[in-house]
Structure formats: C-alpha cells, structure tokens
Design an enzyme around this catalytic site. Structure first.
Site, PDB file in Angstrom:
ATOM      1  N   LYS A  52       0.841  -1.204   0.000  1.00 29.41           N
ATOM      2  CA  LYS A  52       0.000   0.000   0.000  1.00 29.41           C
ATOM      3  C   LYS A  52       0.868   1.243   0.000  1.00 29.41           C
ATOM      4  O   LYS A  52       0.609   2.205  -0.729  1.00 29.41           O
ATOM      5  CB  LYS A  52      -0.917   0.004   1.239  1.00 29.41           C
ATOM      6  CG  LYS A  52      -2.059  -0.970   1.143  1.00 29.41           C
ATOM      7  CD  LYS A  52      -2.816  -1.110   2.462  1.00 29.41           C
ATOM      8  CE  LYS A  52      -3.840  -2.237   2.343  1.00 29.41           C
ATOM      9  NZ  LYS A  52      -4.486  -2.593   3.594  1.00 29.41           N
ATOM     10  N   GLN A  96      -5.189  -1.531   9.531  1.00 30.71           N
ATOM     11  CA  GLN A  96      -5.063  -2.847   8.908  1.00 30.71           C
ATOM     12  C   GLN A  96      -5.678  -3.928   9.801  1.00 30.71           C
ATOM     13  O   GLN A  96      -5.404  -3.997  11.000  1.00 30.71           O
ATOM     14  CB  GLN A  96      -3.566  -3.137   8.647  1.00 30.71           C
ATOM     15  CG  GLN A  96      -3.276  -4.452   7.937  1.00 30.71           C
ATOM     16  CD  GLN A  96      -3.767  -4.478   6.498  1.00 30.71           C
ATOM     17  OE1 GLN A  96      -3.895  -3.446   5.835  1.00 30.71           O
ATOM     18  NE2 GLN A  96      -4.054  -5.655   5.988  1.00 30.71           N
ATOM     19  N   ASP A 119     -11.652   2.599   3.800  1.00 26.28           N
ATOM     20  CA  ASP A 119     -12.069   1.203   3.659  1.00 26.28           C
ATOM     21  C   ASP A 119     -13.560   1.081   3.369  1.00 26.28           C
ATOM     22  O   ASP A 119     -14.018   0.022   2.926  1.00 26.28           O
ATOM     23  CB  ASP A 119     -11.800   0.447   4.976  1.00 26.28           C
ATOM     24  CG  ASP A 119     -10.477  -0.291   4.978  1.00 26.28           C
ATOM     25  OD1 ASP A 119     -10.085  -0.795   3.912  1.00 26.28           O
ATOM     26  OD2 ASP A 119      -9.844  -0.362   6.048  1.00 26.28           O
TER      27      ASP A 119
HETATM   28  N1  GUN Z   1      -6.964  -6.761   5.815  1.00 25.80           N
HETATM   29  C1  GUN Z   1      -7.178  -7.497   4.694  1.00 25.80           C
HETATM   30  N2  GUN Z   1      -7.876  -6.771   3.780  1.00 25.80           N
HETATM   31  C2  GUN Z   1      -8.113  -5.575   4.352  1.00 25.80           C
HETATM   32  C3  GUN Z   1      -8.780  -4.388   3.900  1.00 25.80           C
HETATM   33  O1  GUN Z   1      -9.320  -4.304   2.795  1.00 25.80           O
HETATM   34  N3  GUN Z   1      -8.794  -3.346   4.774  1.00 25.80           N
HETATM   35  C4  GUN Z   1      -8.235  -3.424   6.015  1.00 25.80           C
HETATM   36  N4  GUN Z   1      -8.312  -2.339   6.803  1.00 25.80           N
HETATM   37  N5  GUN Z   1      -7.605  -4.493   6.458  1.00 25.80           N
HETATM   38  C5  GUN Z   1      -7.544  -5.561   5.625  1.00 25.80           C
END
Ligand code: GUN
Length: 282
Positions: A52, A96, A119
C-alpha cells in the site's frame, strides 16, 4: 477465454490517479494523504501494508504508516485515530485488519471519521452505500466491479451470483451490482444446491474463502467469473474457483494471484483521492 489482467488494470488505474493527483496539487497546493495504522507483526499484514505504501508513493500521495506492537492498548489506538481525524493533511485513515484480540474492531472502525474512512467499513458508509447515496466503497468489491465493467460495460438485467456474504466483499458487491440493474443472488457456504444457483449466473463473484469451491460444471457458458479468494494450500496459492475447469467454460476469468488483488490496492488510492476531494467540496 479472456484472462482478466488485474495487474495491467491496476497499473492503468494508478496512471490515471497519478495524473489526477498532479492536477489536484496544482489546484489546491497540497496532495491527498493516506495514513495506515498497523498493529503487530502478522506477515500478510506487513506485506499488504508495504505494498500500500509503495503504491501510494508511486501515484504521488502523501503516505504514512504508524506501527504499534501487538501489546498496544486500545485507548492509545483510539487516541491516535482522534488525532488523525483532526489532522487536515490526512485525507484517509486505514487500520489494517485483523487486530489483536484485546482490541475491539468495531470500536476502532467507528472511531474513524466516515469522511476519512477509505475502507468504507464505517456503518455510516455501509448505510449510505446500501441506500444508493455517495459513500466510500470497500476496495476489494470496488476493484471487482471495475474489472467486470471493463469486460461488460452494460450490466442491465444480468443475473449476478455472489458466493460469500461477508461485510468486506459479498454484501458491498451486491450493492454495487444492484445499482447497475443486475438481479443479484447472494449465496454462501450453507446455501442448498450452490451449483444450481451458480449455473444461473451471467456474472459470478466468488468470495467465500474455500479453495477451488466453484467448479467448471457450475458455470453457465460465457459467464464472467471473478475470483476474490486467496487460499494457501499444499499446492500453493489458489482462489475460490477451480481455475483450469472454469477457464474452459467462462467468457472471462480472473487469475489468482494477479486478478483482484492488485486492483484492491489501486482502489484504496482511488478512495483516498475521493475522500480528499469530498472533504474539500471539490
Ligand atoms: N486486511 C485485509 N484486507 C483488508 C482491507 O481491505 N482493509 C483493512 N483495513 N484491512 C484488511
């Protein structure tokens, strides 16, 4: 059969976003900022967050990762979120997942201002999406949606079958396809006769977390099949779709890896830019 190249689609989207960041910088004299909070040292989370950060930098966003040990108190995380909510240089906040057991996931999600919730997990955004109002859209279903639209721009009246009912994928995917006038069926691991449900689908989105569940003889000829699954097996990484069998029947299919995954991260960048613009009333 069209092998849907998620890597290429994500690279194209990042190129577009890069240009958009440049023009926003010209106009507002600042760039959108993404802050990711990472708690603990789970390997998959570390890898996601590194990707990311790399992608955010590539398109010219301001990017920051705040790391905490597994033992961090919930109150400290909530305090940091409050600080970020009030920081004008932060357009988007992502915590996360998964979180350590002693931290209440829902409390953390609800602490993030809906306007900075990249998100799309905050109940306000979930509600807005299901009411058809403007909202942040969860990154993975948004990525799937964009891939489907590339193959079939007009989804009017198509029958879509979603396998999996999670808040992360299945439910928001349903909302996106309903908005496109699809007739949507949500199925899951307890659905009776999943095969006959899937056979009705012009579009199948498999997001159930069961390795190679969706078989070749479950697929209507010329269906578009999107595989969200990432399952570690003794034969390596596989999706929720039996790739070899399904590729003989489908019109288009995403590979695992290299399908939905790269689009998820590109959509996170897109959401960060959308939050920046919305917050400035752009
Ligand atoms: N962990 C795995 N996929 C995601 C996601 O799309 N967002 C977040 N915040 N954590 C994740």
């Amino acid at each position: 059969m069209i092998l849907i190249d998620g890597k290429k689609a994500a690279a194209d989207l990042r190129e577009e976003l890069k240009k958009e960041v440049l023009s926003l910088k010209d106009k507002h004299n600042k760039v959108p900022g993404l802050t990711v909070i990472l708690i603990g040292d789970l390997a998959p989370s570390q890898i996601y967050v590194r990707n990311k950060e790399k992608s955010a930098n590539e398109v010219g966003l301001k990017s920051e990762v705040i790391r905490y040990p597994d033992s961090v108190e919930e109150s400290e995380v909530l305090k940091k979120i409050d600080e970020l909510n009030n920081d004008d240089s932060v357009s988007g906040i992502l915590v996360q997942l998964p979180l350590p057991k002693h931290i209440d996931k829902q409390k953390v999600i609800e602490a993030i201002l809906p306007e900075k919730d990249v998100d799309g997990f905050h109940p306000m955004n979930v509600g807005n999406l299901s009411s058809g109002y403007e909202s942040s859209i969860p990154c993975t279903p948004l990525g799937c949606y964009l891939l489907i639209k590339k193959i079939e721009p007009n989804l009017n009246g198509k029958k879509a079958v979603i396998v999996g009912r999670s808040n992360l994928n299945g439910k928001p995917m349903t909302q996106l396809l309903l908005k496109e006038n699809c007739t949507v069926t949500i199925t899951h691991s307890k659905t009776n006769d999943l095969k006959s449900e899937c056979l009705k689908g012009d579009i199948i989105v498999a997001a159930v977390g069961i390795p190679e569940l969706v078989k070749g003889d479950w697929i209507k000829k010329d269906a578009i099949v999107i595989d969200v699954g990432i399952n570690k097996t003794e034969n390596g990484l596989v999706g929720d779709v039996a790739f070899d069998e399904v590729s003989k029947v489908a019109k288009a299919l995403t590979p695992v890896p290299g399908g939905v995954g790269p689009m998820t991260i590109a959509c996170l960048l897109k959401n960060t830019i959308e939050c920046f613009k919305r917050n400035l009333g752009d």
